[in-house]
Design an enzyme around this catalytic site. Structure first.
Site, PDB file in Angstrom:
ATOM      1  N   TYR A 152      10.270  -1.167 -20.810  1.00  0.00           N
ATOM      2  CA  TYR A 152      10.524  -0.689 -19.447  1.00  0.00           C
ATOM      3  C   TYR A 152      11.761   0.220 -19.421  1.00  0.00           C
ATOM      4  O   TYR A 152      11.719   1.328 -18.885  1.00  0.00           O
ATOM      5  CB  TYR A 152      10.723  -1.872 -18.496  1.00  0.00           C
ATOM      6  CG  TYR A 152      11.016  -1.436 -17.078  1.00  0.00           C
ATOM      7  CD1 TYR A 152      10.023  -0.883 -16.293  1.00  0.00           C
ATOM      8  CD2 TYR A 152      12.305  -1.558 -16.542  1.00  0.00           C
ATOM      9  CE1 TYR A 152      10.293  -0.456 -14.993  1.00  0.00           C
ATOM     10  CE2 TYR A 152      12.577  -1.143 -15.247  1.00  0.00           C
ATOM     11  CZ  TYR A 152      11.568  -0.587 -14.472  1.00  0.00           C
ATOM     12  OH  TYR A 152      11.837  -0.164 -13.194  1.00  0.00           O
ATOM     13  N   LYS A 156      11.997   4.249 -18.553  1.00  0.00           N
ATOM     14  CA  LYS A 156      12.813   4.825 -17.470  1.00  0.00           C
ATOM     15  C   LYS A 156      13.836   5.821 -18.011  1.00  0.00           C
ATOM     16  O   LYS A 156      14.241   6.756 -17.308  1.00  0.00           O
ATOM     17  CB  LYS A 156      13.468   3.711 -16.658  1.00  0.00           C
ATOM     18  CG  LYS A 156      12.456   2.862 -15.880  1.00  0.00           C
ATOM     19  CD  LYS A 156      11.582   3.716 -14.956  1.00  0.00           C
ATOM     20  CE  LYS A 156      10.625   2.901 -14.113  1.00  0.00           C
ATOM     21  NZ  LYS A 156       9.832   3.722 -13.196  1.00  0.00           N
TER      22      LYS A 156
HETATM   23  N1  LIG Z   1      12.129  -3.146  -7.660  1.00  0.00           N
HETATM   24  C1  LIG Z   1      13.090  -2.841  -8.506  1.00  0.00           C
HETATM   25  O1  LIG Z   1      13.991  -3.642  -8.786  1.00  0.00           O
HETATM   26  C2  LIG Z   1      13.144  -1.464  -9.146  1.00  0.00           C
HETATM   27  C3  LIG Z   1      14.373  -1.024  -9.622  1.00  0.00           C
HETATM   28  C4  LIG Z   1      14.459   0.230 -10.204  1.00  0.00           C
HETATM   29  C5  LIG Z   1      13.342   1.020 -10.278  1.00  0.00           C
HETATM   30  N2  LIG Z   1      12.144   0.586  -9.829  1.00  0.00           N
HETATM   31  C6  LIG Z   1      10.974   1.470  -9.958  1.00  0.00           C
HETATM   32  O2  LIG Z   1      10.605   1.894  -8.664  1.00  0.00           O
HETATM   33  C7  LIG Z   1       9.192   2.147  -8.616  1.00  0.00           C
HETATM   34  C8  LIG Z   1       8.596   1.366  -7.467  1.00  0.00           C
HETATM   35  O3  LIG Z   1       8.767  -0.011  -7.729  1.00  0.00           O
HETATM   36  P1  LIG Z   1       8.732  -1.112  -6.600  1.00  0.00           P
HETATM   37  O4  LIG Z   1       9.947  -1.922  -6.751  1.00  0.00           O
HETATM   38  O5  LIG Z   1       8.424  -0.490  -5.311  1.00  0.00           O
HETATM   39  O6  LIG Z   1       7.512  -2.006  -7.149  1.00  0.00           O
HETATM   40  P2  LIG Z   1       6.186  -2.521  -6.438  1.00  0.00           P
HETATM   41  O7  LIG Z   1       6.457  -3.020  -5.080  1.00  0.00           O
HETATM   42  O8  LIG Z   1       5.566  -3.443  -7.438  1.00  0.00           O
HETATM   43  O9  LIG Z   1       5.309  -1.195  -6.314  1.00  0.00           O
HETATM   44  C9  LIG Z   1       4.750  -0.571  -7.437  1.00  0.00           C
HETATM   45  C10 LIG Z   1       3.733   0.459  -6.970  1.00  0.00           C
HETATM   46  O10 LIG Z   1       3.172   1.099  -8.140  1.00  0.00           O
HETATM   47  C11 LIG Z   1       1.754   1.124  -8.001  1.00  0.00           C
HETATM   48  N3  LIG Z   1       1.131   1.090  -9.310  1.00  0.00           N
HETATM   49  C12 LIG Z   1       1.414   0.285 -10.353  1.00  0.00           C
HETATM   50  N4  LIG Z   1       0.561   0.515 -11.364  1.00  0.00           N
HETATM   51  C13 LIG Z   1      -0.305   1.477 -10.932  1.00  0.00           C
HETATM   52  C14 LIG Z   1      -1.436   2.132 -11.517  1.00  0.00           C
HETATM   53  N5  LIG Z   1      -1.875   1.830 -12.737  1.00  0.00           N
HETATM   54  N6  LIG Z   1      -2.083   3.082 -10.785  1.00  0.00           N
HETATM   55  C15 LIG Z   1      -1.673   3.369  -9.532  1.00  0.00           C
HETATM   56  N7  LIG Z   1      -0.613   2.794  -8.938  1.00  0.00           N
HETATM   57  C16 LIG Z   1       0.057   1.859  -9.631  1.00  0.00           C
HETATM   58  C17 LIG Z   1       1.436  -0.154  -7.197  1.00  0.00           C
HETATM   59  O11 LIG Z   1       0.201   0.009  -6.508  1.00  0.00           O
HETATM   60  P3  LIG Z   1      -1.156  -0.757  -6.828  1.00  0.00           P
HETATM   61  O12 LIG Z   1      -0.838  -2.064  -7.459  1.00  0.00           O
HETATM   62  O13 LIG Z   1      -1.833  -0.860  -5.489  1.00  0.00           O
HETATM   63  O14 LIG Z   1      -1.885   0.179  -7.741  1.00  0.00           O
HETATM   64  C18 LIG Z   1       2.582  -0.159  -6.205  1.00  0.00           C
HETATM   65  O15 LIG Z   1       2.269   0.653  -5.100  1.00  0.00           O
HETATM   66  C19 LIG Z   1       8.651   1.750  -9.990  1.00  0.00           C
HETATM   67  O16 LIG Z   1       8.527   2.905 -10.769  1.00  0.00           O
HETATM   68  C20 LIG Z   1       9.727   0.833 -10.548  1.00  0.00           C
HETATM   69  O17 LIG Z   1       9.752   0.840 -11.945  1.00  0.00           O
HETATM   70  C21 LIG Z   1      12.022  -0.655  -9.234  1.00  0.00           C
END
Ligand SMILES: NC(=O)c1ccc[n+]([C@@H]2O[C@H](COP(=O)([O-])OP(=O)(O)OC[C@H]3O[C@@H](n4cnc5c(N)ncnc54)[C@H](OP(=O)(O)O)[C@@H]3O)[C@@H](O)[C@H]2O)c1
Length: 257
Positions: A152, A156
């Site tokens: 991961y 990133k």
């Molecule tokens: N939450 C954290 O702590 C955090 C921190 C830093 C960065 N991030 C990054 O921020 C971004 C958003 O994360 P989040 O926290 O909002 O997580 P989340 O609530 O789990 O949302 C992830 C989104 O990605 C979509 N997704 C995942 N795999 C997919 C696929 N194969 N095809 C299409 N869509 C897909 C999911 O939609 P479906 O499941 O409906 O497809 C969902 O809408 C990610 O890139 C994550 O790595 C998160």
């Protein structure tokens, strides 16, 4: 026709970007939202349309497969939109030791976080114009190699590096790229990734709204990176000061690996 595209719109930050973008960009005609869970996208589309009057198109599909890009390519060719902003937010992670996590799951992280983000960007580039923005969801995990979150964090680091380089290339076209690098954000992300140990992480966890708001403001200000909160700003400085090997050793302790 002025359009915004948001991937990962069914949950967490992508959902918040989709909601906020229609307010932030006053003259948008349409928002195109992408993720696998179609029902959630339809509910979100209805809400945004009712609240803002902006038309929302749903593209449901797996970004690790071809069909969603084919649908989007068709729409792009047909409508030839002026793409004002692309938000690449879809992504996921998995905690644990590299040798213990399912190989398919780890390769899937690279497929979605790196390959899909790049593929979507390449598809959209011809439709961006002067003043357009790209926002890429990287992470504070990009700052350092992370035992216990290795693939991961590496994925990133790719997003951060790609965003800086693309941003430099796009300057001549007046297109600005921002890598969003938050620490832990309160979303469904951890349901899939599992929790990393350490009380510090729980204390540092942020609400989604201010993280997304800052990202939109940083993008509007043409910043290359958006880092929310003092702890993550400090983590970034710390990671810059020490050699990678030392940072990796510290992160091994922090992640209890
Ligand atoms: N939450 C954290 O702590 C955090 C921190 C830093 C960065 N991030 C990054 O921020 C971004 C958003 O994360 P989040 O926290 O909002 O997580 P989340 O609530 O789990 O949302 C992830 C989104 O990605 C979509 N997704 C995942 N795999 C997919 C696929 N194969 N095809 C299409 N869509 C897909 C999911 O939609 P479906 O499941 O409906 O497809 C969902 O809408 C990610 O890139 C994550 O790595 C998160």
């Amino acid at each position: 026709m002025r359009v915004a595209i948001v991937t990962g719109a069914s949950s967490g930050m992508g959902k918040e970007f989709s909601r906020e973008i229609a307010h932030f960009y006053k003259h948008l005609d349409e928002v195109w939202i992408v993720a696998r869970r179609a029902e959630r996208l339809k509910v979100l589309a209805d809400r945004i349309e009712k609240r803002t009057g902006t038309l929302v198109r749903v593209f449901d599909g797996d970004l690790a497969k071809d069909s969603v890009y084919e649908k989007m390519k068709e729409e792009l060719l047909r409508r030839r939109p002026d793409l004002r902003i692309l938000v690449n937010c879809a992504g996921f992670g998995k905690t644990g030791r590299v040798q213990e996590i399912d190989a398919g799951e780890q390769l899937g992280i690279i497929d979605v976080n790196c390959r899909a983000l790049t593929r979507m960007t390449l598809l959209c580039l011809p439709y961006l114009s002067g003043g357009s923005r790209i926002i890429n969801a990287a992470s504070a995990a990009a700052f350092a190699p992370q035992p216990g979150f290795a693939v991961y964090a590496a994925s990133k680091a790719y997003v951060k590096s790609f965003s800086y380089a693309l941003g430099e290339e796009m300057k001549e076209r007046g297109i600005y790229v921002t890598a969003v690098c938050p620490g832990p954000v309160d979303t469904e992300f951890f349901l899939r990734s599992g929790e990393l140990p350490g009380e510090g992480r729980q204390l540092c966890r942020s609400d989604v709204k201010p993280v997304v708001r800052k990202a939109l403001l940083d993008s509007a200000a043409k910043r290359q990176i958006s880092v929310y909160g003092a702890p993550m700003k400090a983590a970034r400085i710390f990671a810059k000061l020490l050699p990678d090997a030392a940072v990796a050793a510290v992160m091994k302790q922090v992640n209890h690996i």
